[in-house]
Design an enzyme around this catalytic site. Structure first.
Site, PDB file in Angstrom:
ATOM      1  N   CYS A 311       0.881  -1.172   0.000  1.00  0.00           N
ATOM      2  CA  CYS A 311       0.000   0.000   0.000  1.00  0.00           C
ATOM      3  C   CYS A 311       0.917   1.219   0.000  1.00  0.00           C
ATOM      4  CB  CYS A 311      -0.967  -0.040   1.183  1.00  0.00           C
ATOM      5  SG  CYS A 311      -0.203  -0.343   2.789  1.00  0.00           S
ATOM      6  N   ARG A 363      -3.875   3.456  16.006  1.00  0.00           N
ATOM      7  CA  ARG A 363      -5.107   3.072  15.301  1.00  0.00           C
ATOM      8  C   ARG A 363      -6.263   2.891  16.274  1.00  0.00           C
ATOM      9  NH1 ARG A 363      -2.100   5.048  11.970  1.00  0.00           N
ATOM     10  NH2 ARG A 363      -1.257   3.904  10.179  1.00  0.00           N
TER      11      ARG A 363
END
Length: 484
Positions: A311, A363
């Site tokens: 990514c 996160r």
């Protein structure tokens, strides 16, 4: 390298998983900081021991983060899978290519082999570095990470190679990307799957990263490039806000920064019976399922070519799909066959997520729970269509577990109507942003309620995946009653 039944007394079962999640919840792993913590050293040793059950391997040393700050201190090169297949890659040559190529990719997160399947290397990395990073690594990392500390943010960490790159001429990209291509070719990687929804990552108007699909000089033209855009970690805040319901959750493809369309060679899609033109209408479940089918199809092809998945930074979406691939191939008995369910769970959480730098604390504090989505998603890939084994079925449960024992896992819960996802989240967010205050009891509760109950039955259901349902209809029916 056959292993004795069960796991060693030190670092086994729920306790080891609890310690792993506790350490994972404290801070992002950084190789240059990892050597001083006894718990981290136990995690690293445990991973090597688990790899050694089924593989011969070498280690590329990264003791102080000199190779990559957010890669493991012991980077594993899998060389041979028992007596079935082996790699032609030599660790000395690989290490030399890595040292030459690491500047080519974002944050120095070079192409790294992590799974060996039928002699093919499945690799992970970050995307290609752009001008913004190559010529301003220190300032770039400060901006790109939101002002957080990073290995390149400290002046003493800037190597002579970094300084040379800043003063390099217009042939810089030819040089660093040329080394990257040599590394890919040495690993026999042919397929490059790019999960970015952008062509280039832009921060404050600066193109800080690029990707193979928009390389103007077409340096990567000899590779099979697949643009399979997948939402970044921010999207998983919506997943959490919808009470961890991925069904019906569709990414907004109309956002300004989203400019990378799905692009897959027709030759790779013909056998999958998927209408790829509809990808923008898929919900999160459909999209993840279809991408996983694609990756399994690629690595299961008849050629001997490897696969790269990346990514942007390679520590959110990348471990999601690497972990799903590892777990899926394990469930089919094709890799890590000696490992029990709790052991493969430990290995993928520790190596694929923690030791490769996933920022769990950050996160969780933002509600971007892509890590939990990975394991909660297993219930959506229990059918045979996700199997790399099309012509046969597994005839036994994982070693050390009977059908009755798996069912007992389900029966031992607290009888709460609260979802497993919610139990996990409530436990992990008892102190947002300061998860180091967790107790072992809290983490063990998370494991028993949210991970082990979910993961083990799901794996066992996969292992009973029948070619002909009538052949094992009764045991499958009994087992699926245990699946959450």
């Amino acid at each position: 390298m056959a292993a004795a039944r069960g796991c060693p007394p030190a670092g086994c079962g729920d306790r080891a998983l609890a310690e792993l999640l506790l350490e994972f919840s404290r801070a992002q792993y950084r190789a240059k900081d990892g050597g001083g913590a006894a718990a981290v050293e136990r995690i690293e040793r445990r991973c090597l021991e688990l790899f050694g059950r089924d593989y011969r391997y070498s280690v590329i040393p990264n003791a102080h983060g000199e190779v990559c700050a957010h890669y493991p201190r012991h980077i594993v090169l899998l060389e041979k899978h028992k007596d079935t297949f082996e790699s032609t890659v030599q660790v000395g040559k690989l290490q030399d290519l890595i040292n030459r190529s690491k500047m080519a990719r974002c944050r120095g997160r070079f192409v790294c082999p992590v799974i060996l399947y039928k002699g093919k290397h499945i690799c992970r990395s970050a995307t290609l570095a752009g001008w913004g990073e190559l010529y301003g690594r220190t300032g770039y990392n400060y901006i790109f990470s939101g002002g957080s500390d990073d290995a390149w943010a400290d002046a003493e960490d800037i190597s002579e190679e970094d300084s040379a790159l800043r003063n390099a001429d217009s042939q810089l990209f030819d040089k660093v990307r040329g080394h990257d291509i040599k590394l890919l070719r040495y690993l026999s990687v042919r397929y490059i799957c790019d999960l970015m929804v952008e062509n280039k990552k832009v921060k404050f108007g600066l193109n800080v990263t690029s990707s193979e699909k928009v390389d103007k000089a077409q340096r990567y033209a000899d590779f099979t490039l697949l643009s399979i855009p997948y939402p970044g970690c921010e999207f998983f805040k919506d997943y959490k806000d919808r009470d961890y319901t991925a069904e019906g959750l569709i990414f907004n493809w109309k956002q300004d920064y989203v400019d990378a369309p799905l692009s897959i060679p027709v030759s790779l899609t013909q056998s999958l019976n998927i209408d790829w033109s509809e990808y923008q209408s898929w919900d999160l479940v459909q999209q993840t399922q279809n991408y996983l089918k694609l990756l399994i199809s690629i690595i299961n092809s008849d050629d001997d070519s490897g696969l790269l998945v990346h990514c942007i930074s390679g520590w959110d979406r990348t471990p999601l799909f690497i972990s799903l691939l590892r777990l899926s191939l394990w469930a089919d008995g094709l890799i890590h066959a000696s490992l029990e369910p709790s052991e493969i769970l430990y290995l993928t959480v520790a190596y694929d997520w923690f030791l490769f730098g996933h920022m769990l604390v950050d996160r969780l504090s933002k509600g971007e729970e892509i890590f939990f989505f990975c394991f909660n998603f297993l219930k959506h890939i229990t059918s045979e269509e996700f199997s790399a084994v099309k012509s046969q079925r597994r005839k036994s449960l994982p070693p050390g577990f009977t059908l009755e024992e798996i069912c007992m896992l389900k029966q031992r819960d607290r009888g709460s109507t609260t979802s497993l996802s919610s139990d996990f989240s409530l436990g992990m967010e008892s102190s947002p942003g300061a998860a180091g205050s967790f107790t072992y009891e809290a983490v063990e509760l998370i494991l028993s309620e949210a991970l082990l109950q979910l993961v083990l039955p799901s794996f066992c259901a996969r292992n009973w995946r029948p070619t002909h349902v009538k052949d094992c209809q009764a045991p499958v029916g009994m087992l699926l009653q245990c699946v959450p």
